[in-house]
Design a protein around this motif. Sequence first.
Motif, PDB file in Angstrom:
ATOM      1  N   ASN A  33       6.712  -6.061  -2.971  1.00  0.00           N
ATOM      2  CA  ASN A  33       6.707  -6.909  -1.778  1.00  0.00           C
ATOM      3  C   ASN A  33       7.264  -6.251  -0.526  1.00  0.00           C
ATOM      4  O   ASN A  33       6.632  -6.313   0.536  1.00  0.00           O
ATOM      5  N   ARG A  34       8.419  -5.606  -0.624  1.00  0.00           N
ATOM      6  CA  ARG A  34       9.028  -5.032   0.566  1.00  0.00           C
ATOM      7  C   ARG A  34       8.318  -3.761   1.023  1.00  0.00           C
ATOM      8  O   ARG A  34       7.981  -3.606   2.202  1.00  0.00           O
ATOM      9  N   VAL A  35       8.104  -2.852   0.093  1.00  0.00           N
ATOM     10  CA  VAL A  35       7.528  -1.557   0.480  1.00  0.00           C
ATOM     11  C   VAL A  35       6.113  -1.700   1.036  1.00  0.00           C
ATOM     12  O   VAL A  35       5.792  -1.074   2.065  1.00  0.00           O
ATOM     13  N   PRO A  36       5.226  -2.508   0.432  1.00  0.00           N
ATOM     14  CA  PRO A  36       3.898  -2.674   1.043  1.00  0.00           C
ATOM     15  C   PRO A  36       3.965  -3.202   2.475  1.00  0.00           C
ATOM     16  O   PRO A  36       3.174  -2.783   3.334  1.00  0.00           O
ATOM     17  N   LYS A  37       4.906  -4.090   2.736  1.00  0.00           N
ATOM     18  CA  LYS A  37       5.037  -4.626   4.091  1.00  0.00           C
ATOM     19  C   LYS A  37       5.516  -3.544   5.049  1.00  0.00           C
ATOM     20  O   LYS A  37       5.023  -3.443   6.189  1.00  0.00           O
ATOM     21  N   ILE A  38       6.476  -2.734   4.622  1.00  0.00           N
ATOM     22  CA  ILE A  38       6.959  -1.648   5.478  1.00  0.00           C
ATOM     23  C   ILE A  38       5.825  -0.675   5.800  1.00  0.00           C
ATOM     24  O   ILE A  38       5.691  -0.196   6.935  1.00  0.00           O
ATOM     25  N   LEU A  39       4.992  -0.395   4.808  1.00  0.00           N
ATOM     26  CA  LEU A  39       3.870   0.521   5.013  1.00  0.00           C
ATOM     27  C   LEU A  39       2.732  -0.108   5.818  1.00  0.00           C
ATOM     28  O   LEU A  39       1.854   0.613   6.314  1.00  0.00           O
ATOM     29  N   GLY A  40       2.723  -1.416   5.926  1.00  0.00           N
ATOM     30  CA  GLY A  40       1.625  -2.077   6.618  1.00  0.00           C
ATOM     31  C   GLY A  40       0.346  -2.090   5.817  1.00  0.00           C
ATOM     32  O   GLY A  40      -0.753  -2.113   6.391  1.00  0.00           O
ATOM     33  N   LEU A  41       0.454  -2.106   4.497  1.00  0.00           N
ATOM     34  CA  LEU A  41      -0.748  -2.099   3.671  1.00  0.00           C
ATOM     35  C   LEU A  41      -1.574  -3.361   3.928  1.00  0.00           C
ATOM     36  O   LEU A  41      -1.043  -4.460   4.061  1.00  0.00           O
ATOM     37  N   GLY A  42      -2.890  -3.170   4.017  1.00  0.00           N
ATOM     38  CA  GLY A  42      -3.779  -4.294   4.265  1.00  0.00           C
ATOM     39  C   GLY A  42      -3.832  -4.747   5.707  1.00  0.00           C
ATOM     40  O   GLY A  42      -4.415  -5.787   6.007  1.00  0.00           O
ATOM     41  N   THR A  43      -3.216  -3.978   6.612  1.00  0.00           N
ATOM     42  CA  THR A  43      -3.228  -4.290   8.041  1.00  0.00           C
ATOM     43  C   THR A  43      -3.849  -3.114   8.796  1.00  0.00           C
ATOM     44  O   THR A  43      -4.047  -2.028   8.234  1.00  0.00           O
ATOM     45  N   PRO A  44      -4.137  -3.294  10.093  1.00  0.00           N
ATOM     46  CA  PRO A  44      -4.685  -2.176  10.865  1.00  0.00           C
ATOM     47  C   PRO A  44      -3.768  -0.954  10.938  1.00  0.00           C
ATOM     48  O   PRO A  44      -4.243   0.154  11.229  1.00  0.00           O
ATOM     49  N   SER A  45      -2.475  -1.142  10.657  1.00  0.00           N
ATOM     50  CA  SER A  45      -1.541  -0.005  10.718  1.00  0.00           C
ATOM     51  C   SER A  45      -1.368   0.696   9.379  1.00  0.00           C
ATOM     52  O   SER A  45      -0.531   1.600   9.254  1.00  0.00           O
ATOM     53  N   GLN A  46      -2.143   0.298   8.368  1.00  0.00           N
ATOM     54  CA  GLN A  46      -2.038   0.966   7.062  1.00  0.00           C
ATOM     55  C   GLN A  46      -2.171   2.474   7.235  1.00  0.00           C
ATOM     56  O   GLN A  46      -3.062   2.956   7.929  1.00  0.00           O
ATOM     57  N   PRO A  47      -1.275   3.267   6.602  1.00  0.00           N
ATOM     58  CA  PRO A  47      -1.357   4.726   6.779  1.00  0.00           C
ATOM     59  C   PRO A  47      -2.659   5.282   6.217  1.00  0.00           C
ATOM     60  O   PRO A  47      -3.195   4.779   5.226  1.00  0.00           O
ATOM     61  N   ARG A  48      -3.148   6.336   6.853  1.00  0.00           N
ATOM     62  CA  ARG A  48      -4.378   6.962   6.360  1.00  0.00           C
ATOM     63  C   ARG A  48      -4.088   7.872   5.180  1.00  0.00           C
ATOM     64  O   ARG A  48      -5.002   8.240   4.437  1.00  0.00           O
ATOM     65  N   ALA A  49      -2.813   8.227   4.994  1.00  0.00           N
ATOM     66  CA  ALA A  49      -2.390   9.017   3.839  1.00  0.00           C
ATOM     67  C   ALA A  49      -0.880   8.906   3.709  1.00  0.00           C
ATOM     68  O   ALA A  49      -0.189   8.494   4.643  1.00  0.00           O
ATOM     69  N   ILE A  50      -0.386   9.264   2.525  1.00  0.00           N
ATOM     70  CA  ILE A  50       1.046   9.280   2.250  1.00  0.00           C
ATOM     71  C   ILE A  50       1.421  10.659   1.730  1.00  0.00           C
ATOM     72  O   ILE A  50       0.773  11.177   0.815  1.00  0.00           O
ATOM     73  N   VAL A  51       2.436  11.254   2.319  1.00  0.00           N
ATOM     74  CA  VAL A  51       3.068  12.440   1.738  1.00  0.00           C
ATOM     75  C   VAL A  51       4.260  11.945   0.948  1.00  0.00           C
ATOM     76  O   VAL A  51       5.176  11.325   1.506  1.00  0.00           O
ATOM     77  N   LEU A  52       4.243  12.178  -0.356  1.00  0.00           N
ATOM     78  CA  LEU A  52       5.265  11.629  -1.236  1.00  0.00           C
ATOM     79  C   LEU A  52       6.086  12.761  -1.846  1.00  0.00           C
ATOM     80  O   LEU A  52       5.560  13.597  -2.589  1.00  0.00           O
ATOM     81  N   VAL A  53       7.360  12.775  -1.514  1.00  0.00           N
ATOM     82  CA  VAL A  53       8.300  13.783  -2.013  1.00  0.00           C
ATOM     83  C   VAL A  53       8.962  13.218  -3.262  1.00  0.00           C
ATOM     84  O   VAL A  53       9.637  12.189  -3.211  1.00  0.00           O
TER      85      VAL A  53
END
Length: 284
Positions: A33-53
């Motif tokens: 719930n929290r992380v998808p909202k921070i990422l903006g998933l499902g919205t116009p601001s959804q990231p085009r990619a994620i760099v995951l360390v």
Amino acid sequence: MPVAPIIALSHGGGPMPVLDDPGHKSIIYSLKNRVPKILGLGTPSQPRAIVLVTAHWTTGDPIISSEKTHDLLYDYSNFPPVAYTFKYPAPGEPDVAKSVKAAFDEEGLKCELNGERGWDHGVFIPMMLVNPKADVPIVQVSVLESEDAEKHLRMGAALSRLRADNIAVIGSGFASFHNFSVMRGLRNASSAQFASFKAQSDEWNAALAKAVTAKSKEDRWDGLRGWRNLPHADTMHPPRGGEHFMPLIVCTGAVSDEDIARSYTDEYMGVDIYTFYWGTEQVE
């Protein structure tokens, strides 16, 4: 185009979050719930990619996953058979991997691309909960065996250049507490012993939060260069066992002066586990 956020999330123990372990209840909630909202998933601001360390890939120099598809590494043991059948078919993104390498090269960090290693559970376990659609490409990046704070900060500074291209940075670790011997002891601790540890944990978390959320880059970097001097650091992360702290250092290095620092806490084994995240006004 939005400036993508940075999240140093807490990924829990092995596959337990995806197995719906009761001890991970709040971590599971936050990942869903929290992380998808921070990422903006499902919205116009959804990231085009994620760099995951990921804390579960330690190398001498930074290594960057670079293929269009990656197998999964079930790099845990003694779990139910279903834990070895999980799938996470998000694509890789070779062009973003090349951009990561170019950014590291520009920062003077020796690095290399790798198209063979699969994604470890520091990637697929949290992302199965964060983004079950698996529709955002991921590029996995290792942390360093040296645990050199300065180099990890510089890795973050390099990755910060990609954020304006709507590429999010996620650090997948367990920054508040990752010490197996202490964890085993807590399972049989008396109430007085637990209270003593809880007090240490609270003091450590307060000092850590002060360091990583400082307003100036100089203060943030100085605080993390000397993170082993923070109270009870060796209890929370044993010496030469700080790999689960390294993703937070990378994330902090990616922070800009325009970013707003935020955090939330989950509960694990009775203590607070912090996730830190940064972004502009778009981050809720």
